[in-house]
Design an enzyme around this catalytic site. Structure first.
Site, PDB file in Angstrom:
ATOM      1  N   ASP A  33       6.184 -20.897   0.469  1.00  0.00           N
ATOM      2  CA  ASP A  33       5.016 -19.959   0.963  1.00  0.00           C
ATOM      3  C   ASP A  33       5.213 -19.919   2.606  1.00  0.00           C
ATOM      4  OD1 ASP A  33       4.178 -22.371   1.390  1.00  0.00           O
ATOM      5  OD2 ASP A  33       2.627 -22.463   0.204  1.00  0.00           O
ATOM      6  N   HIS A  91      -4.497 -26.182  -5.673  1.00  0.00           N
ATOM      7  CA  HIS A  91      -3.469 -25.155  -5.644  1.00  0.00           C
ATOM      8  C   HIS A  91      -2.192 -25.752  -5.481  1.00  0.00           C
ATOM      9  CE1 HIS A  91      -4.126 -25.388  -0.724  1.00  0.00           C
ATOM     10  NE2 HIS A  91      -2.757 -25.673  -0.977  1.00  0.00           N
TER      11      HIS A  91
HETATM   12  C1  GLP Z   1      -0.606 -26.512   1.641  1.00  0.00           C
HETATM   13  C2  GLP Z   1       0.714 -25.703   1.273  1.00  0.00           C
HETATM   14  C3  GLP Z   1       0.976 -26.255  -0.226  1.00  0.00           C
HETATM   15  C4  GLP Z   1       0.893 -28.004   0.052  1.00  0.00           C
HETATM   16  C5  GLP Z   1      -0.488 -28.334   0.152  1.00  0.00           C
HETATM   17  C6  GLP Z   1      -0.815 -29.558   0.466  1.00  0.00           C
HETATM   18  O1  GLP Z   1      -1.604 -25.670   2.101  1.00  0.00           O
HETATM   19  N1  GLP Z   1       0.592 -24.452   1.038  1.00  0.00           N
HETATM   20  O2  GLP Z   1       2.390 -25.995  -0.507  1.00  0.00           O
HETATM   21  O3  GLP Z   1       1.310 -28.525  -0.936  1.00  0.00           O
HETATM   22  O4  GLP Z   1      -1.288 -27.344   0.804  1.00  0.00           O
HETATM   23  O5  GLP Z   1      -0.671 -29.902   1.645  1.00  0.00           O
HETATM   24  P1  GLP Z   1      -0.616 -31.607   2.179  1.00  0.00           P
HETATM   25  O6  GLP Z   1       0.830 -31.805   1.778  1.00  0.00           O
HETATM   26  O7  GLP Z   1      -0.386 -31.129   3.870  1.00  0.00           O
HETATM   27  O8  GLP Z   1      -1.844 -32.031   1.692  1.00  0.00           O
END
Ligand code: GLP
Length: 232
Positions: A64, A132
């Site tokens: 993404d 998500h």
């Molecule tokens: C983000 C990304 C995801 C990621 C998730 C968790 O918004 N788009 O791909 O896995 O949220 O993020 P983090 O690892 O900083 O908790």
């Protein structure tokens, strides 16, 4: 299918295990890697940078990208990947959605077509606090392909820690869809920290529901979940 759950309470051991899984993939001939960003991936990429693994014959496809940030913005996922991995570990080809394309919807279609022309040997995934995956927020169809999506307030506030203020967090992103992710031959999901407990509990024990996108992984034949959370 059952999810292969591995609980590693020691974070260094957890990330060493993730490196071992990726090394085994390479040894078994994997060349096409779906990659992820986020705080969860930083220690993994640090270990990969310091490893002897060679990706110079490999292709990467990132999950993404924010819409509207320039590639060179410090919080763009393009820059994240350069800094955390690609500068130290070059790939033959790297792909991140272009969030500053003039027509972002056309860019999403281009990206989905690119994905369909490849087979992802492995997809690396984190998970959002609200379950998500990629930027596929609760309520996204399990049939979704790469698209421009609106970020929820929950995701924007979770990611505000990387920006000066929440107002600077983009409101939209381009993300691989859930069906795009599910086409990968193997999925490695990493979930670290208490904020991820509800999402991982839903994945392991809840119903498969579009309200919690990560639960769709239950329908995938080859998933490993690495977490530091002791599950009951
Ligand atoms: C983000 C990304 C995801 C990621 C998730 C968790 O918004 N788009 O791909 O896995 O949220 O993020 P983090 O690892 O900083 O908790």
């Amino acid at each position: 299918m059952t999810i292969n759950l591995e609980v590693w309470e020691d974070k260094a051991a957890l990330y060493n295990r993730a490196v071992e899984i990726i090394a085994n993939q390479l040894k078994n001939g994997a060349t096409t890697f779906g990659l992820a960003t986020g705080g969860t991936m930083e220690p993994l990429y640090e270990k990969l940078r310091n490893s002897s693994l060679d990706f110079s014959h490999c292709t990467s496809v990132n999950l993404d990208e924010y819409v509207g940030l320039s590639k060179t913005h410090p919080e763009s996922y393009y820059t994240f990947m350069q800094q955390h991995l690609f500068d130290a570990k070059p790939f033959k080809a790297t792909n991140v959605p272009n969030g500053e394309a003039e027509d972002v919807h056309a860019e999403a279609i281009r990206y989905e077509n690119l994905l369909k022309s490849l087979t992802l040997d492995m997809q690396l995934l984190g998970v959002g606090v609200n379950g998500h995956i990629g930027f596929n927020e609760p309520g996204t169809s399990f049939e979704s392909e790469t698209a421009v999506v609106k970020l929820t307030d929950s995701t924007r506030s979770a990611n505000a820690r990387f920006f000066d203020s929440i107002d600077e967090v983009p409101e939209e992103a381009i993300t691989m869809g859930i069906s795009s992710i599910m086409r990968a031959k193997f999925i490695l999901l990493i979930a670290v920290g208490e904020t991820k407990r509800a999402a991982i509990e839903a994945l392991l024990n809840g119903d498969v529901t579009e309200e919690i996108p990560v639960t769709k992984l239950r329908d995938h034949p080859n998933v490993i979940v690495l977490t530091d959370l002791k599950m009951n």
